[in-house]
Every structure is written in C-alpha cells, then in structure tokens.
Write a protein that holds these residues in place. Structure first.
Motif, mmCIF file in Angstrom:
data_model
loop_
_atom_site.group_PDB
_atom_site.id
_atom_site.type_symbol
_atom_site.label_atom_id
_atom_site.label_comp_id
_atom_site.label_asym_id
_atom_site.label_seq_id
_atom_site.Cartn_x
_atom_site.Cartn_y
_atom_site.Cartn_z
ATOM 1 N N THR A 74 0.832 -1.205 0.000
ATOM 2 C CA THR A 74 0.000 0.000 0.000
ATOM 3 C C THR A 74 0.863 1.251 0.000
ATOM 4 N N GLN A 98 -9.055 0.621 -1.408
ATOM 5 C CA GLN A 98 -9.492 -0.670 -0.896
ATOM 6 C C GLN A 98 -10.905 -0.608 -0.333
ATOM 7 N N ASP A 120 -5.804 -0.855 -5.008
ATOM 8 C CA ASP A 120 -5.338 -1.430 -3.752
ATOM 9 C C ASP A 120 -6.333 -2.489 -3.269
ATOM 10 N N GLU A 121 -6.005 -3.713 -3.469
ATOM 11 C CA GLU A 121 -6.872 -4.840 -3.117
ATOM 12 C C GLU A 121 -8.328 -4.539 -3.446
HETATM 13 MG MG LIG Z 1 -2.368 -2.529 2.158
#
Ligand SMILES: [Mg+2]
Ligand SMILES: Nc1ncnc2c1ncn2[C@@H]1O[C@H](COP(=O)(O)OP(=O)(O)OP(=O)(O)O)[C@@H](O)[C@H]1O
Lengths: 358, 308
Positions: free
Chosen positions: A47, A86, A162-163
């Motif tokens: 991240t 995310q 991010d994810e």
């Molecule tokens: Mg992360």
C-alpha cells in the motif's frame, strides 16, 4: 517496447515512518499498458508503494518518475494517476453520477460534458439506471464498479488498485477479475494491482512483484516466479513447495544434510548453502527399487507418513530422515496407492528442481 | 482512447440480493417487545424530563395567556393574547431584532474561529488532541458570571487591554458597554459549544475521502468545499444551534459587558418578571424565544440529522 518510456519508474525509493521502514530501497519499472501486480504478506509495504505513486505519501529518499517526469513531491491532483481504494472511499453525500463526474468537474470540464462522460462510464461498468443512487444504496460489487468508473473516467495513464476485490465474495471476485482484465486490455492503461491473493496475481497479471518487509524480492511473470524463484521466500510464497536445505558440492552436485548427494546443476560456487525447491506435483512416488535409472541421481527414500485422497489427486506426506516432503500425484497416474507406513522412494525429473541461495 | 466505442463481452448485470421476507406476525411481536423494553429503560429520563422540563414549560405557556392585575401580580383567569400583542410594540421588535443580529454575528464569528481550530485539533495526534481539548474546557471550571466580570476588568477604562493598545500607540480601548463588548463576551462564552461538535464531526470524518478527492484531481480548497465541509455539516449545524440559541436569549453577558444599555431579549424578559412585574408579557416573550429555538432544532434534525 525496449526504448519506450516507462509508465512508472521507481529508483532506490525508501519510505520511513519514524522508526518503521515501510519500503526499503525499491527499484521497479512498470511498462506502459502493463497489468502489474504487487504481491506480499500483510505489512510488507504494498500500500505504501502504491500511495507513493499516487502522491498520497512522499518517499523519504529515491526517485519516482511517471512517464519520465519526476514526481517525488508533486501533490496527487497533479499526477496522471488515479486510485481505486481498498474501501472504495466513495463520497457518501454524492450520487453515483456526482461521484463519477467528480474528477472531471474538479479539473474544469463543464458540467454537461462531465455528466455525459460520467454517464458513459457508468454504462461501461454496467451500472445503468443507478446513476441517481447514493453509495449506501449499492451492494459491495456495485460500489466497487463505481470506484472503478470514478477513477477511469479521468483517463489516467496509470490506474492504481489497492486490493480492489478484497471485500467481495468469491464468485463476484472471479467475475470481477475477468472483467478488470478485459477492461485493462481494452483501455490499454497500466494497472498496478495490489493483492495478497497469489492466485489472483498469477492469473491476472503480466508481471508480478513480490515484496517482503519493505524489500522488493523479485519481479517477473507468473511462470518466472513459479518455476524460477529467486529466493526461499518467493519459492515458498508462490504456490506450495518443498524446500530442502543443502550445500553445493560442485557444479553438478549438492550434498544434503545427511550426506546424501543429489544431482543438481547449480550456478553457485562450491560450499554455498542453498535450498532446493521441489514442487509437490513434480515429485513421483513408487515402491523402493522401482526408481527409473535416469532418475537415480535425483531420488530419495522415505516412509509414507500420511496419505489423503483429494479427488483429482493423492497427497502424500513422505518423511525422509530429517524432512517431510509433500507429494501430489494426479489420480490418473497413481495406479498404485500407498498406505501410511509404506516404504517408498521418491524421484523427480532433473529439470524440475530449482536451487535458491537466498 | 474512446470509452464509448468499446465492445465488451456480455456479462450478467449485477443483482441485488433479495432480503429474506420476515413473517409478519413475528415481525410485529418483535417490534412490540422492542418498544416495551425501550419504554421501561427510558422511564427514569421521561419522569425527569416531565417534571423538570415539560411542566415548567407548560407553566410558562399558561402564564403567557394570563392577565396581569393592578398590583403587579398575575391572575390565572381572563385568558388573552395581550402578552403576545405587546411583543409587537416597536421597541420590543427592535430589541428582538438586535438580539437576533447579535446572536447571528456571534454564531458566525464562532464558526469562523472554531472551524480551523477544530480542523487543526482533529488532525493532531491523540495525545495533543486531548491536551488541547482540556484547554478548551478550562473556562468551564469557573463560574460564567465570574468570567464575565473578568472581561469587564480586562476591557475597563484602565484595564490591561486598554493599556496595551495605548502602549502600542493605538489609543485607548473603549469598547466596554458597547455591543462589540457583548459580542466579544458571547463569542468567548460560547466558543467551546462550537468547537466541540465541529471537532467531533471532523474527527469522525473518513479521511480516505479527502485522499480520494485529491487523487481525483481536486485541489486542497476544492476538496474542502466539495468533501470535508459538506461532511462536517452536521457539526456546523449542531455548533451553530448550540451557540445561536443561548446567544439569542443571553442575559448575563449583555447585562455585565453591555451595561444593560441596549436591552436584549434576555434582559427584557428578566425585566418583565422582576421589575415591570408583567409576567404574562415575560412569559409570552419566553414562549416565542423557545419557539424559535425549537424551530432551529428542527432545522438541525431535518438537515444535519439526515445528511449522514
Ligand atoms: Mg495494504
Ligand atoms: N502512516 C503510517 N505511519 C506509520 N507506519 C505506517 C504508516 N503506514 C504504513 N505503516 C507501516 O508500514 C508498513 C507497511 O505498510 P503497508 O500499509 O504498506 O503494508 P501492506 O503491504 O499494504 O499491508 P496489507 O496487505 O496489510 O495492506 C507496516 O509495517 C505499517 O505498519
């Protein structure tokens, strides 16, 4: 592609938060139009790396270029980069349309055009008819699409994710993987995709970077990482493997801890401590004495300590003196089954092992 | 790169999961149970509110329709709306407008001063925040009346403020017993009521939204206008009501720092009860004041209560 300017070029970047070194001297080049995944265990700095590319965090040292332009401390709004967060980070007080048109409106596109382009993007992510809803009236998958549309509508040169699929259930996740991949191909934009799901990374990406404890361990295609890992960590992290500690004897032989010699060509100098990575599915198991002559130099003897039936394959745990090997035999090849306690031999093709020194 | 012309493989449209139907009888029974349980728990506070809030309120409203007798007493008979009609007198109207004006100025100044401070506070580390919140609270440790007198000393003819401005070559400060002094006192007194709800609203804001906004190309100011400020609106409204309401009906500060020269609504109401002994008139003014406050509170619940 060789002399094309890289989408993202990271040189010797370190990020420190007080005492924590989140990203440690990373060098990374991401090509234009590439689907690039960053993979690693929790807290390894994925991240943080992404946030530095986005400009939400500035490097402590090093150089970061986006399409050749040094962006070290340029604020996020001045970078040709957008992020899918995310948790999606949709604006709760705005409708889907206002969320998606936000970037355009902020950069001075007039309202009519912004709405029109946002509308097209909403259609592209298949959210037609939901433009007037607020984010809290959408399901997780729909919110995910809004986040995607909101970023893509600005036509970023690099999209950071991010994810993005972390919060979705398995079925939706797989559906979105396919969809993201085809979207990326159509738009030709570089995607930098953070995930801790290796299967996701392996199936979607052109190249994958594996990180651990702030360090970049290896960058390569799925096959590079799986078949030719550069370190014990990568070998173990990508897929499943058996790591057998050994010492290099000469350029064709290694010595195991019990003194047994195995044939294993190695580029490393004699005396180097190495680990041999053997994937469970590359090992064959048979009765003692049944080892084919060509595999004699790449075989070990042991005792089955457990056997499980997995439908498509048999998984054996073979204990060999000081180590346990996992062996995975496809059902079609295992005419002969072994019960726990059976004395067996295991062997492998000499091209299927891989030595790692780190 | 045109997004419109892209041919994509067809994909099933995302479907909302249908919520499971609840059996109606169970639903109703559950609701009844919840309500009963709720009532029981709320009983003490209901009793308290009825006794100390609703009853006095009712008495005030009743008195506002009563008759003032010749001896300055109040007869609970001959119901009339004389009290309200007297509020229409020009001088009362002026005083209400003046109070309104000062309350608005006070609220605006509090907002302008408190917002950056609350924002600053909300972005500090927890240790710094707590320390600064204690500083915000310190004034509450002493009596409001005492603090107002302290300002009177500070602003007085030979007070420290005057001496300081004189030393700086700006001449004497003579704002004591003016409306400016009243506003100053009100701002000073009610600022914490603005800071605290603002701080609470900003502090619980999702900061990733600010980052998202910046990431999408918004400048810092655009982000504030489009994201942070709208999201902190419940705090802005709560703080404004908490400052506006007591400022509008303030008594102590106008009396002490304004010298009672220009009567304000609070001063006027007290005077009706204590000096003019015109209780119906005082009660009518109080009722109107409360109606305004109630209105303001409703505005809060309608706007602030619903935005988040
Ligand atoms: Mg992360
Ligand atoms: N703002 C911050 N202040 C202090 N430490 C931080 C900060 N952000 C990240 N870190 C630390 O930096 C390291 C890397 O964090 P990062 O969020 O990049 O990990 P990650 O790889 O994204 O992990 P995950 O998979 O759990 O999201 C962690 O040890 C984390 O605690």
């Amino acid at each position: 592609m060789a002399d094309a300017v890289a989408a993202v070029e990271i040189r010797g970047v370190t990020k420190r938060f007080d005492e924590v070194v989140a990203v440690d001297d990373v060098d990374l080049t991401i090509a234009d139009g590439e689907f690039f995944a960053m993979l690693g265990p929790s807290g390894c700095g994925k991240t943080t790396t992404l946030r530095m590319i986005a400009g939400l965090e500035f490097p402590t040292q090093g150089s970061l270029r986006i399409f050749g332009e040094e962006v070290g401390t340029l604020p996020p709004n001045k970078r040709p980069v957008n992020t899918v967060f995310q948790n999606y980070a949709l604006f709760p007080h705005m409708t889907v349309l206002d969320n998606v048109s936000f970037g355009l409106r902020m950069s001075g596109v007039n309202k009519t055009e912004a709405r029109q382009r946002a509308g097209e993007m909403i259609e592209l992510v298949q959210l037609d008819g939901m433009a007037a809803r607020k984010p809290n009236q959408l399901s997780g998958g729909q919110q995910q699409r809004v986040a995607l549309a909101r970023a893509l509508v600005n036509k970023p040169k690099v999209l950071l994710l991010d994810e993005p699929l972390g919060a979705l259930d398995l079925k939706l996740r797989q559906e979105m993987q396919t969809e993201l991949k085809s979207l990326q191909r159509e738009l030709g934009v570089s995607f930098v995709f953070v995930t801790h799901d290796q299967e996701e990374a392996l199936t979607m990406s052109d190249r994958i970077a594996v990180m651990d404890q702030g360090k970049l361990l290896q960058v390569g295609s799925a096959e590079d990482l799986y078949a030719r890992p550069a370190s014990r960590f990568v070998a173990d992290f990508i897929g499943q493997t058996n790591l057998i500690e050994a010492t290099v004897a000469d350029n064709n032989t290694i010595v195991l801890q019990n003194g047994q010699r195995l044939r294993a060509p190695s580029p490393h100098a004699a005396g180097t401590a190495v680990a041999m990575s053997l994937r469970p599915e590359t090992i064959q198991v048979g009765a003692r004495g049944s080892v084919p002559a060509v595999h004699e130099a790449t075989s070990l003897e042991g005792v089955i300590s457990s056997a499980s039936y997995l439908g498509h394959s048999m998984v054996y745990e073979v204990s060999i003196d000081w180590i346990d090997l996992e062996v995975r035999t496809p059902m079609v090849l295992s005419e002969e089954r072994f019960a726990p306690g059976s004395e067996v031999a295991v062997w492998w093709d000499r091209r299927s092992d891989w030595l790692v020194a780190e | 790169m045109s997004h419109g012309a892209i041919v994509r493989p067809p994909m099933e449209p995302p479907t909302d999961p249908e919520p499971a139907e609840a059996t109606p009888e169970f639903e109703a029974a559950n609701k009844r149970l919840d309500r009963r349980r709720g009532l029981l728990l709320a009983l003490p506070s209901w009793a308290f509110l009825t006794l100390f809030f609703a009853v006095p309120l009712l008495i005030v409203v009743v008195y506002s329709f009563a008759t003032r007798n010749r001896f300055g007493g109040t007869d609970l008979s001959g119901w009339n709306i004389e009290g309200y009609r007297e509020l229409g007198q020009e001088f009362v109207r002026n005083l209400v407008l003046r109070s309104l004006w000062l309350a608005i100025i006070t609220t605006v100044i509090c907002l302008v001063v408190a917002y950056p401070f609350a924002y600053f506070l909300a972005t500090r580390s927890p240790a710094v925040r707590n320390l600064m919140l204690v500083f915000v609270m310190i004034p509450f440790w002493s009596n409001f009346l005492v603090r107002n007198y302290a300002w009177r000393v500070l602003l007085g003819n030979d007070g420290p403020v005057s001496q300081a401005t004189e030393a700086a070559g700006l001449g004497e400060t003579t704002i004591l017993f003016t409306q400016s002094a009243v506003v100053l006192g009100l701002v000073y007194g009610f600022l914490p009521f603005m800071i605290l709800p603002l701080y609470a609203a900003i502090e619980r804001m999702d900061w990733s939204l600010v980052e998202a906004s910046r990431d999408l190309g918004a400048t810092g100011w655009q982000t504030f206008r489009q994201v942070s400020f709208p999201l902190s609106l419940p705090g802005v409204i709560a703080g404004s009501i908490l400052v506006f309401v007591p400022s509008f009906g303030a008594y102590v500060t106008p009396q002490i720092l304004g010298g009672g020269k220009d009567p304000m609504l609070g001063t006027y109401i007290v005077a009706q009860f204590l000096e003019a002994r015109n209780w119906p008139e005082g009660a009518a003014a109080s009722t109107v004041l409360m109606a305004v406050m109630l209105g303001a509170t409703l505005v809060y619940f309608r706007t602030g209560g619903r935005t988040l």
